[in-house]
Design an enzyme around this catalytic site. Structure first.
Site, PDB file in Angstrom:
ATOM      1  N   ASP A  36      -4.664  -8.989 -15.922  1.00 13.55           N
ATOM      2  CA  ASP A  36      -3.321  -8.667 -16.405  1.00 13.55           C
ATOM      3  C   ASP A  36      -2.531  -9.891 -16.837  1.00 13.55           C
ATOM      4  O   ASP A  36      -1.470  -9.761 -17.435  1.00 13.55           O
ATOM      5  CB  ASP A  36      -2.531  -7.918 -15.313  1.00 13.55           C
ATOM      6  CG  ASP A  36      -3.093  -6.530 -15.069  1.00 13.55           C
ATOM      7  OD1 ASP A  36      -3.763  -6.008 -15.977  1.00 13.55           O
ATOM      8  OD2 ASP A  36      -2.879  -5.985 -13.982  1.00 13.55           O
ATOM      9  N   SER A  68      -9.032  20.394  20.320  1.00 12.09           N
ATOM     10  CA  SER A  68      -8.893  18.926  20.234  1.00 12.09           C
ATOM     11  C   SER A  68     -10.218  18.246  19.870  1.00 12.09           C
ATOM     12  O   SER A  68     -10.831  17.604  20.704  1.00 12.09           O
ATOM     13  CB  SER A  68      -8.317  18.353  21.534  1.00 12.09           C
ATOM     14  OG  SER A  68      -9.012  18.811  22.667  1.00 12.09           O
TER      15      SER A  68
END
Lengths: 633, 351
Positions: A31, A539
């Site tokens: 960039d 659980s």
């Protein structure tokens, strides 16, 4: 006399009486970050003649810009970087204009160096995100915005670079700017701005460009010079904090406490409190080598003397008595992980906050964040460059403020105890067990007292297993037996909880984690109340069960694994759920399209397919007698 | 107290210096007079501070440096301050005096003496240590001295390695120092730009630029294993201009070589080299001439280039700097040996 005797009678005021702006630049490899910084240095006349000669030489050897000077080479300092053409490590650069001085942190954008961006962002007021005008907002850009926000950077700039390569096209810029503003709007930055530039040709970096005549805003440099750095919320009424860094005791007559004011301000005569011990005194003097000060504010490195002799050492925190920091050994925080060895809940690290270093571990890894999509994901560990939200548990209480209130009082690093590496960076969200101190003093009836009255040891029987394994039937039988014997019990059932306390939660992994967290907190309260709690929850994840175990005192969490084969559960299917799940009517169903992690070392394993619930319940009662939870009659 | 290559135990530092506050710290000490020009001007230090404005930018830098100095002093067992006598060392030392005032800095100064420093530097060094009441250790690589290692016969690269890098490692090892302050700044050189404020060194004093500890906020990881050490750079975020403006604002004494004066020099390898003593070997055709010169950076005189200048006051130096078009390191022969020169030296343990 030596060379110091140059002072004239009227020294001229120094130039550049401007504030300092610290910013970072981030972008992906191509960039043009380094080129932009090179351009800023070049255009602000920071590149000197001999450096230009070196640059010309380097450009011929390493340059990627053909016959032109490769400005990126001004910044890419390490040999490996020049060879690979990428920035490896965070670099700091300096330049100044008539209006401001600037410190630039140049941070690499590629994935493996997220930690470097966090490093650069930790001290930055502003972040410049670079994008290539041809490519627009990338996954990286989202990531950089997230990290900038996470680290408390207040201002965001999108530099739409290489605008020359899209023919200085306004429509393209507007398109990129719009998607950027949409992305950034969710974060709450103090300012957000997109600016079209060409770092290579210098368009709109320090000077307006004819090619960009359609663009009405300031150049990038003008924006950097003008952005309002005064944080109104921070300037007004931040409470005084100063971590004691150094006890200054040159002789018996002087005892001072040196440190840097973290927030607020202080004057001689002001009352102060030592946050940990709660001892109070008044400030006698603010000592510096330039003479005593009438006032010291945030950022000032000073030495305080107090009106009273108190036992104070490095690591203590001075605060204003009517606005004290939290003091706790548990808090919730966001953590950026920076080490090759992953963060593991339960593992012991050194935590450094301010001038205090204590032993700490992550008690709960609540979730990690996918920084490309911002989704929350359940996690058992945090790997290099991952970001997560955790509860931390410390060996001793420390004073802190939430990070969003104070970067100094709310930030910490985690150090690997074996390798001494800086393994993680943390930002405190809020304290847990906030009432701990008050609780200790205010309630004289303790958990032990309540338990003694009930003739039982409070604990939780945590029944885990697949849907249809028999958890509810067994726990129901156990509770009936305990109740008949006069024990005080409470049964928490998964389905019942989801009708009330967790009504707002679904069945995704983060929701399951949150559901169990809530159940854990309720369990803790009931255990504190002296009850025997029976919790019956699928659980499925070990980490959640360990989380609840960690919330309680050692020995209070009794994990009962109802181990019934999946085929039997499916055949029983008491609520018709397996049928629905297999038909695709329910998703995230444990055992069908969501995993179940069997306990590795449960306190009790019940073979639910082989025995009747009544005999299994009897085994649970036997265990309670063996552990002394209930009397053996 | 001056210790030459002697054994020094940092734990006995307490009370090493003379009692009472050092001269520079007395609040009402007069500003040095300008007797030479006949203009006499006295003012209290406080009055001067009203005249010379400290910019908010310099104040921020000062605060940051003091925090670093205190943190390292508090967390390391045996810190030392590398004192190279130059302007950056002068500022760093001044900041150390501030950081621990009214106490004294809880560490000694260490000067690595290559034996080729400018004479005025050594005089200034001893005068400074005496004035501030600090312990100064001067260390020379005696093996190198015995072998007659010098910048003329052995080349700047090898000479620097033996008489600076190796000498520094010897001194740190001999005294068991586990943290060494240095006055390096990130704006000096590209590889410096990537160095941490607390820079970790292996037991062999090596630096791995690709494996540095991340440094966030102002939280410094000071944990090291036995034998390892750190270099700490309190001036990391200062620029050359900041240093000069601060010297001016704080009236910090510096070696007179920084100020322009007529001095004997020869032209050599595109540099102006000062003929500081009789050991200077003149090449055929070299005839010393007297020029109005000063130095922007100080080191070993045969390797340090001067600049033509008429700046005889700090104020004039600051003015000169704002229009200068060359970097201060241009005058350093050792930086130009080869590409990546500084990075290589640092990996080997150079400051």
């Amino acid at each position: 006399m030596d060379g110091s005797s140059q002072a004239g009678p009227m020294p001229k005021p120094l130039p550049g009486n401007s504030a300092l702006l610290r910013f970072l630049t981030c972008g992906s490899v191509d960039d043009g970050k380094s080129t932009l910084i090179g351009r800023l240095l070049y255009d602000t006349k920071r590149i000197l003649a001999d450096q230009m000669v070196a640059l010309e030489k380097d450009s011929r050897r390493f340059g990627t810009t053909g016959p032109d000077l490769d400005l990126a080479l001004l910044v890419d300092g390490l040999e490996a970087e020049r060879e690979q053409g990428i920035t490896i490590d965070v670099a700091y650069r300096y330049f100044a204009t008539d209006r401001r001085s600037f410190i630039v942190a140049d941070t690499p954008g590629h994935e493996q160096y997220t930690r470097n961006m966090a490093t650069g962002a930790s001290t930055a007021d502003l972040a410049i995100l670079l994008v290539d005008a041809r490519h627009g907002i990338m996954t990286q850009t989202r990531r950089h915005a997230f990290i900038a926000n996470l680290l408390g950077v207040r201002h965001l700039v999108l530099a739409v670079n290489k605008i020359d390569l899209v023919g200085y096209d306004q429509a393209r810029f507007d398109q990129v700017a719009a998607s950027f503003e949409e992305m950034a709007s969710g974060f709450g930055f103090a300012s957000v701005r997109a600016i079209p530039i060409s770092a290579r040709y210098g368009d709109n970096v320090t000077e307006a460009s004819e090619q960009l005549a359609w663009y009405g805003g300031p150049t990038l440099l003008a924006h950097l010079e003008q952005v309002d750095l005064v944080d109104a919320s921070a300037a007004s009424g931040q409470p005084f904090r100063m971590p004691v860094q150094w006890v200054n005791r040159p002789d018996l007559d002087f005892r001072g406490y040196s440190g840097t004011v973290a927030s607020g301000c202080i004057r001689p005569g002001d009352p102060i409190v030592v946050a940990g011990s709660g001892r109070e005194s008044r400030v006698a003097r603010i000592v510096t080598m330039d003479g005593d000060l009438a006032r010291a504010g945030a950022g000032d490195a000073v030495t305080l003397t107090l009106a009273d002799e108190l036992d104070i050492s490095r690591g203590d925190v001075f605060a204003q008595p009517d606005a004290r920091p939290e003091v706790s050994d548990q808090f919730a925080a966001r953590i950026v992980w920076m080490d090759d060895a992953p963060l593991l809940p339960g593992r012991s690290y050194l935590l450094k906050l301010g001038t205090r270093t204590v032993t700490a571990s992550v008690s709960t890894l609540k979730h990690k964040v996918d920084i490309n999509t911002y989704d929350r994901l359940a996690a058992k560990e945090l790997r290099l460059n991952e970001i997560g939200t955790c509860n931390l548990s410390l060996a001793s209480p420390i004073a802190f403020d939430p990070y969003e209130q104070s970067r100094t009082m709310g930030a910490f690093i985690l150090i690997d105890r074996l390798t001494n590496r800086t393994a993680g960076a943390g930002m405190i969200k809020f304290g847990l067990r906030r009432a701990t101190n008050i609780h200790r003093q205010a309630t004289s009836v303790s958990k032990q007292a309540r338990a003694a009255q009930n003739r039982q040891k409070p604990c939780v029987l945590w029944f885990t297993g697949l849907s249809g394994s028999g958890k509810s039937s067994i726990s129901d039988l156990v509770e009936r037996a305990l109740h008949a014997q006069g024990h005080r019990t409470y049964l928490l059932d998964g389905d019942n909880i989801r009708h009330g306390l967790s009504r707002d939660l679904g069945f995704s992994q983060p929701s399951r984690v949150e559901n169990i967290r809530r159940v854990g907190e309720v369990t803790k309260l009931f255990v504190d109340a002296g009850l025997i709690v029976l919790a019956s929850f699928i659980s499925p994840f070990r980490a959640e069960r360990r989380m609840v175990r960690d919330m309680l005192e050692p020995g209070e969490f009794i994990e009962v694994f109802v181990d019934t084969p999946l085929e039997i559960c499916k055949a029983r299917d008491p609520k018709g759920l397996y049928r629905k799940a297999l038909a695709g009517e329910i998703t995230n169903f444990t055992g069908v399209d969501s995993p179940y992690e069997a306990p590795e070392q449960p306190e009790l394993l019940l073979e639910g397919g082989a025995f009747e619930p009544a005999s299994l319940a009897e085994r649970v009662l036997d265990l309670l007698r063996v552990r002394g939870v209930i009397g053996s009659e | 107290m001056l210790v030459r290559n002697g054994w020094f135990d940092p734990r006995t530092m307490d009370g090493a210096g003379p009692p009472g506050p050092p001269e520079c710290c007395k609040p009402d000490m007069a500003i040095p007079t300008r007797a030479a020009t006949g203009r006499r001007w006295l003012a209290s230090r406080d009055a001067l501070r009203h005249l010379v404005r400290m910019t908010s930018h310099l104040r921020r830098l000062e605060n940051e440096s003091i925090l670093i100095l205190r943190e390292v002093a508090a967390e390391f067992r045996a810190p030392v301050m590398l004192y190279s006598i130059g302007k950056d060392s002068a500022v760093m030392l001044h900041l150390a005096m501030k950081a621990f005032h009214p106490g004294r800095p809880p560490f000694p100064l260490l000067h690595v003496d290559t034996t080729w420093k400018f004479r005025e530097m050594i005089a200034f060094r001893d005068q400074t240590a005496a004035r501030l009441g600090l312990t100064l250790i001067s260390h020379t690589n005696e093996d190198g001295r015995a072998q007659g290692i010098n910048p003329f016969d052995h080349g700047s690269s090898y000479y620097t390695h033996i008489m600076k890098t190796e000498a520094l490692k010897q001194a740190l090892r001999q005294h068991g120092f586990d943290a060494a302050f240095g006055g390096a700044r990130r704006d000096e050189e590209k590889s410096r730009a990537k160095e941490r404020i607390l820079s970790f060194r292996t037991a062999a004093h090596g630096w791995d630029p690709k494996d540095q500890r991340p440094e966030l906020w102002n939280l410094y990881n000071t944990r090291i294993a036995a034998g390892e050490s750190i270099r700490a750079f309190p001036l990391s975020n200062w620029t050359e201009l900041d240093v000069w403006q601060y010297i001016q604002a704080e009236n910090i004494p510096i070696v007179p070589l920084y100020l322009a004066a007529p001095r004997p020099v020869v032209h050599r390898d595109n540099m102006l080299i000062m003929v500081d003593d009789e050991r200077m070997r003149l090449r055929p055709g070299e005839i010393p001439e007297t020029r109005m010169i000063r130095f922007r950076t100080l080191g070993c005189y045969p390797l340090t280039g001067a600049v033509d200048s008429n700046a005889t006051t700090i104020e004039q130096i600051v003015e000169e700097m704002t229009v200068s078009r060359t970097s201060e390191r241009e005058g350093r022969a050792i930086d130009h040996d080869e590409a990546g020169s500084m990075e290589k030296k640092k990996r080997e343990g150079y400051f």
